[in-house]
Design a protein around this motif. Structure first.
Motif, PDB file in Angstrom:
ATOM      1  N   ASP A   1      13.434  -4.287 -12.363  1.00  0.00           N
ATOM      2  CA  ASP A   1      12.143  -3.628 -12.173  1.00  0.00           C
ATOM      3  C   ASP A   1      10.954  -4.536 -12.474  1.00  0.00           C
ATOM      4  OD1 ASP A   1      13.570  -1.307 -11.593  1.00  0.00           O
ATOM      5  OD2 ASP A   1      13.634  -0.714 -13.711  1.00  0.00           O
ATOM      6  N   VAL A   2      11.220  -5.739 -12.957  1.00  0.00           N
ATOM      7  CA  VAL A   2      10.127  -6.647 -13.318  1.00  0.00           C
ATOM      8  C   VAL A   2       9.428  -7.144 -12.051  1.00  0.00           C
ATOM      9  CG1 VAL A   2       9.525  -8.830 -14.421  1.00  0.00           C
ATOM     10  CG2 VAL A   2      11.287  -7.363 -15.436  1.00  0.00           C
ATOM     11  N   VAL A   3       8.113  -7.026 -12.018  1.00  0.00           N
ATOM     12  CA  VAL A   3       7.299  -7.585 -10.937  1.00  0.00           C
ATOM     13  C   VAL A   3       6.262  -8.501 -11.580  1.00  0.00           C
ATOM     14  CG1 VAL A   3       5.731  -7.142  -9.019  1.00  0.00           C
ATOM     15  CG2 VAL A   3       7.612  -5.546  -9.484  1.00  0.00           C
ATOM     16  N   VAL A   4       6.428  -9.793 -11.376  1.00  0.00           N
ATOM     17  CA  VAL A   4       5.506 -10.781 -11.925  1.00  0.00           C
ATOM     18  C   VAL A   4       4.527 -11.180 -10.834  1.00  0.00           C
ATOM     19  CG1 VAL A   4       5.283 -13.038 -13.028  1.00  0.00           C
ATOM     20  CG2 VAL A   4       7.285 -11.613 -13.511  1.00  0.00           C
ATOM     21  N   PRO A   5       3.245 -10.829 -10.960  1.00  0.00           N
ATOM     22  CA  PRO A   5       2.272 -11.187  -9.910  1.00  0.00           C
ATOM     23  C   PRO A   5       2.122 -12.701  -9.787  1.00  0.00           C
ATOM     24  CG  PRO A   5       1.390  -9.507 -11.399  1.00  0.00           C
ATOM     25  CD  PRO A   5       2.626 -10.047 -12.041  1.00  0.00           C
ATOM     26  N   LEU A   6       2.165 -13.170  -8.554  1.00  0.00           N
ATOM     27  CA  LEU A   6       1.989 -14.589  -8.268  1.00  0.00           C
ATOM     28  C   LEU A   6       0.864 -14.753  -7.259  1.00  0.00           C
ATOM     29  CD1 LEU A   6       5.776 -15.493  -7.885  1.00  0.00           C
ATOM     30  CD2 LEU A   6       4.347 -15.828  -9.918  1.00  0.00           C
ATOM     31  N   GLU A   7       0.548 -15.990  -6.948  1.00  0.00           N
ATOM     32  CA  GLU A   7      -0.567 -16.264  -6.029  1.00  0.00           C
ATOM     33  C   GLU A   7      -0.361 -15.614  -4.667  1.00  0.00           C
ATOM     34  OE1 GLU A   7      -3.185 -20.180  -4.933  1.00  0.00           O
ATOM     35  OE2 GLU A   7      -1.014 -20.354  -4.760  1.00  0.00           O
ATOM     36  N   ILE A   8       0.877 -15.592  -4.192  1.00  0.00           N
ATOM     37  CA  ILE A   8       1.143 -15.031  -2.872  1.00  0.00           C
ATOM     38  C   ILE A   8       0.884 -13.532  -2.843  1.00  0.00           C
ATOM     39  CG2 ILE A   8       3.614 -14.537  -3.216  1.00  0.00           C
ATOM     40  CD1 ILE A   8       3.970 -15.745  -0.333  1.00  0.00           C
ATOM     41  N   HIS A   9       1.023 -12.855  -3.988  1.00  0.00           N
ATOM     42  CA  HIS A   9       0.713 -11.431  -4.046  1.00  0.00           C
ATOM     43  C   HIS A   9      -0.784 -11.187  -3.827  1.00  0.00           C
ATOM     44  CE1 HIS A   9       4.570 -11.647  -6.227  1.00  0.00           C
ATOM     45  NE2 HIS A   9       4.774 -10.422  -5.774  1.00  0.00           N
ATOM     46  N   LEU A  10      -1.606 -12.072  -4.366  1.00  0.00           N
ATOM     47  CA  LEU A  10      -3.053 -11.941  -4.159  1.00  0.00           C
ATOM     48  C   LEU A  10      -3.406 -12.152  -2.691  1.00  0.00           C
ATOM     49  CD1 LEU A  10      -4.376 -13.941  -7.259  1.00  0.00           C
ATOM     50  CD2 LEU A  10      -4.013 -11.477  -7.055  1.00  0.00           C
ATOM     51  N   GLU A  11      -2.755 -13.111  -2.069  1.00  0.00           N
ATOM     52  CA  GLU A  11      -2.990 -13.372  -0.640  1.00  0.00           C
ATOM     53  C   GLU A  11      -2.567 -12.171   0.195  1.00  0.00           C
ATOM     54  OE1 GLU A  11      -1.529 -16.522   2.849  1.00  0.00           O
ATOM     55  OE2 GLU A  11      -0.864 -16.771   0.769  1.00  0.00           O
ATOM     56  N   LEU A  12      -1.434 -11.595  -0.154  1.00  0.00           N
ATOM     57  CA  LEU A  12      -0.917 -10.451   0.590  1.00  0.00           C
ATOM     58  C   LEU A  12      -1.828  -9.235   0.421  1.00  0.00           C
ATOM     59  CD1 LEU A  12       1.287  -9.144   2.298  1.00  0.00           C
ATOM     60  CD2 LEU A  12       2.609  -8.775   0.208  1.00  0.00           C
ATOM     61  N   GLU A  13      -2.283  -8.982  -0.787  1.00  0.00           N
ATOM     62  CA  GLU A  13      -3.162  -7.830  -1.022  1.00  0.00           C
ATOM     63  C   GLU A  13      -4.480  -7.971  -0.279  1.00  0.00           C
ATOM     64  OE1 GLU A  13      -6.267  -5.392  -2.461  1.00  0.00           O
ATOM     65  OE2 GLU A  13      -6.212  -7.573  -2.782  1.00  0.00           O
ATOM     66  N   ASP A  14      -5.031  -9.174  -0.272  1.00  0.00           N
ATOM     67  CA  ASP A  14      -6.290  -9.397   0.419  1.00  0.00           C
ATOM     68  C   ASP A  14      -6.128  -9.168   1.920  1.00  0.00           C
ATOM     69  OD1 ASP A  14      -9.068 -10.298   0.538  1.00  0.00           O
ATOM     70  OD2 ASP A  14      -8.278 -12.104   1.492  1.00  0.00           O
ATOM     71  N   GLY A  15      -5.014  -9.648   2.485  1.00  0.00           N
ATOM     72  CA  GLY A  15      -4.768  -9.436   3.911  1.00  0.00           C
ATOM     73  C   GLY A  15      -4.587  -7.971   4.242  1.00  0.00           C
ATOM     74  N   PHE A  16      -3.849  -7.252   3.403  1.00  0.00           N
ATOM     75  CA  PHE A  16      -3.599  -5.825   3.642  1.00  0.00           C
ATOM     76  C   PHE A  16      -4.895  -5.032   3.514  1.00  0.00           C
ATOM     77  CE2 PHE A  16      -1.863  -1.600   2.411  1.00  0.00           C
ATOM     78  CZ  PHE A  16      -1.017  -1.406   3.491  1.00  0.00           C
ATOM     79  N   SER A  17      -5.736  -5.395   2.560  1.00  0.00           N
ATOM     80  CA  SER A  17      -7.017  -4.722   2.361  1.00  0.00           C
ATOM     81  C   SER A  17      -7.909  -4.865   3.587  1.00  0.00           C
ATOM     82  CB  SER A  17      -7.722  -5.300   1.122  1.00  0.00           C
ATOM     83  OG  SER A  17      -9.045  -4.824   1.013  1.00  0.00           O
ATOM     84  N   GLN A  18      -7.982  -6.072   4.122  1.00  0.00           N
ATOM     85  CA  GLN A  18      -8.808  -6.300   5.306  1.00  0.00           C
ATOM     86  C   GLN A  18      -8.208  -5.633   6.539  1.00  0.00           C
ATOM     87  OE1 GLN A  18     -10.348 -10.267   5.997  1.00  0.00           O
ATOM     88  NE2 GLN A  18      -9.920 -10.871   3.888  1.00  0.00           N
ATOM     89  N   LEU A  19      -6.872  -5.664   6.642  1.00  0.00           N
ATOM     90  CA  LEU A  19      -6.189  -5.086   7.796  1.00  0.00           C
ATOM     91  C   LEU A  19      -6.529  -3.599   7.946  1.00  0.00           C
ATOM     92  CD1 LEU A  19      -3.772  -5.877   9.886  1.00  0.00           C
ATOM     93  CD2 LEU A  19      -2.395  -4.491   8.322  1.00  0.00           C
ATOM     94  N   ILE A  20      -6.414  -2.847   6.857  1.00  0.00           N
ATOM     95  CA  ILE A  20      -6.658  -1.405   6.927  1.00  0.00           C
ATOM     96  C   ILE A  20      -8.130  -1.114   7.191  1.00  0.00           C
ATOM     97  CG2 ILE A  20      -6.757   0.697   5.527  1.00  0.00           C
ATOM     98  CD1 ILE A  20      -4.126   0.039   4.349  1.00  0.00           C
ATOM     99  N   ARG A  21      -8.997  -1.751   6.431  1.00  0.00           N
ATOM    100  CA  ARG A  21     -10.426  -1.425   6.538  1.00  0.00           C
ATOM    101  C   ARG A  21     -11.000  -1.812   7.897  1.00  0.00           C
ATOM    102  NH1 ARG A  21      -9.407  -2.149   1.164  1.00  0.00           N
ATOM    103  NH2 ARG A  21     -10.440  -0.670  -0.238  1.00  0.00           N
TER     104      ARG A  21
END
Length: 474
Positions: free
Chosen positions: A68-88
């Motif tokens: 269940d461990v999720v360690v945030p890494l740089e690629i997670h930030l890139e993915l979140e930013d892309g998903f945020s822009q995609l939806i909006r």
């Protein structure tokens, strides 16, 4: 499934292309990197002193928390930013108060579906090695958004609508259109907490009717994005015709229904987009995000191993030495799923055998005896030999898979055009050869004359029998 509706609460974003659109203003505010890390990171409780005193069998159950461990890494930030822009940005072309949107949602006659509607939808592609946490990362990011929002009033306007922010669908294992339709209706029902649209599949409508229903539902519920997971299933499908129709339908969803899409899969899905230009062009609309395996010297790999090492149910408190780190990498080759499996199995072995702690010898023993099914892919990765890695297509690094795909296409084009220029080889223009003189054909009187002695010189024998000219022009 109980629906998780949220009542719409509108907040201005400060971006002119977003403000004035209730579908965007109802979304959570655009997150900072710090908020993303706090939102997607998940660190379950580490074993405390009381838990370490439990019976070995109970501690074995606690080891499962490593999954269940999720360690945030740089690629997670890139993915979140892309998903945020995609939806909006996908919602900018679907402002519910725009006349074009009203006409596209409620066509008055056939052929007027779009009525000036221009899609602002895009496609994001998430690819990577099997076991690198693509699905886990995207699930964590999608959950930063409410899945369903209820609208009733926007400013002074009555606005009674249900907005489905995102849906996740797993590609049908057989690549069939019917399988995709069933998965879509089931996912929508789960999001809404009803059992309505899945029942329509039981009535066995035609595929064209179901596909048209999907488009209408995407419009009716203002679906913000559709996540299509396990896209590599389509490549292994035996129904090639369905596969092409499904890929074309995805383009229709993006263009005509205005729904952004997220393609998720291993590197084995890349050839899906090599043959049809519009599929490839759309698939890289917002670029591709690659989850390739980590190098041994990657600071993100070191950080991940250290954080997982802190979850220790053996009670030994063994520090993570350079020797242990090197051994862990050698036995996992930078794959996060292999890493979690190795650490879990090693801890269980130590607890069961009542050993002092995890050592390099313990890690090797666990790898040899309990991870045998993974030996071939890990050995292929360890070798670095593209030919060996190619046997495990979903393990091939993205850049190598793309290079292979491009080289194959280049060779095919060169053969079709009969041009060596495609292969970056010099085009050699040969001098025309003179036409050879005709040879004299000599009749064979006896069948035995046609046989040559064993070990005889072919040219001399043919000359001696007069079957060829003495000085032919080649």
């Amino acid at each position: 499934m109980k629906p998780s509706y949220e009542k719409a609460c509108y907040n201005k974003t400060g971006m002119p292309q977003y403000d004035g659109n209730p579908l965007i203003e109802a979304l959570p505010h655009i997150l900072s990197d710090v908020e993303v890390v706090r939102g997607i990171g998940h660190m379950p409780p580490k074993p405390d002193a009381a838990e370490l005193q439990l019976e070995p069998k109970l501690r074995g159950h606690g080891i499962n928390r490593l999954r269940d461990v999720v360690v945030p890494l740089e690629i997670h930030l890139e993915l979140e930013d892309g998903f945020s822009q995609l939806i909006r940005y996908g919602y900018t072309g679907r402002n519910p108060f725009s006349p074009e949107t009203v006409r596209y949602r409620h066509p008055k006659k056939s052929g007027a579906e779009r009525g000036g509607f221009k899609s602002s939808a895009n496609i994001m592609t998430l690819i990577g090695l099997s076991g690198m946490g693509k699905t886990t990362a995207l699930d964590s990011i999608a959950k930063l958004y409410p899945q369903v929002i209820r609208h009733s009033k926007y400013g002074n306007r009555i606005f009674i609508e249900t907005q489905v922010v995102w849906l996740k669908i797993e590609s049908p294992h057989d690549g069939s259109l019917g399988g995709f339709c069933a998965a879509f209706f089931s996912s929508l029902d789960n999001a809404l907490g009803i059992a309505k649209y899945s029942d329509s599949v039981a009535r066995r409508p035609s595929i064209s009717v179901m596909l048209n229903s999907i488009i209408q539902l995407c419009k009716a519920f203002y679906i913000g994005a559709i996540i299509i997971d396990e896209m590599q299933h389509l490549k292994s499908s035996h129904k090639g015709n369905d596969r092409e129709k499904l890929l074309n339908f995805f383009v229709t969803l993006s263009n005509d229904a205005g729904v952004p899409l997220v393609y998720v899969g291993t590197n084995a899905m890349l050839p899906l987009f090599s043959g049809v230009l519009r599929n490839a062009r759309r698939a890289v609309g917002m670029g591709e995000i690659s989850f390739d395996r980590f190098s041994e010297t990657s600071p993100f790999w070191e950080h991940l191993v250290q954080r997982l090492w802190e979850y220790d149910w053996t009670g030994s408190g063994e520090p993570l030495t350079d020797e242990l780190s090197a051994k862990i990498y050698d036995l996992t080759q930078g794959n996060t799923d292999f890493l979690v499996k190795l650490l879990m199995l090693a801890q269980r072995y130590v607890i069961t055998e009542n050993l002092p702690g995890i050592t390099t010898r313990v890690l090797q023993r666990v790898y040899d005896n309990q991870m045998r099914m993974l030996h071939k892919p890990i050995e292929a990765l360890r070798s670095g030999d593209p030919q060996q890695i190619d046997d495990f297509e979903d393990m091939m690094p993205t850049k190598d898979q793309i290079s292979k795909m491009m080289n194959y296409d280049l060779t095919r084009r060169a053969k079709r055009a009969d041009l060596k220029l495609f292969l970056n080889e010099p085009l050699v223009i040969e001098e025309p050869r003179p036409k050879p003189k005709s040879r004299t054909v000599v009749a064979v009187n006896k069948p035995s004359d046609a046989h040559l002695p064993s070990g005889a010189d072919l040219e001399e024998e043919l000359l001696s029998r007069g079957w060829i000219d003495e000085d032919p022009v080649w």
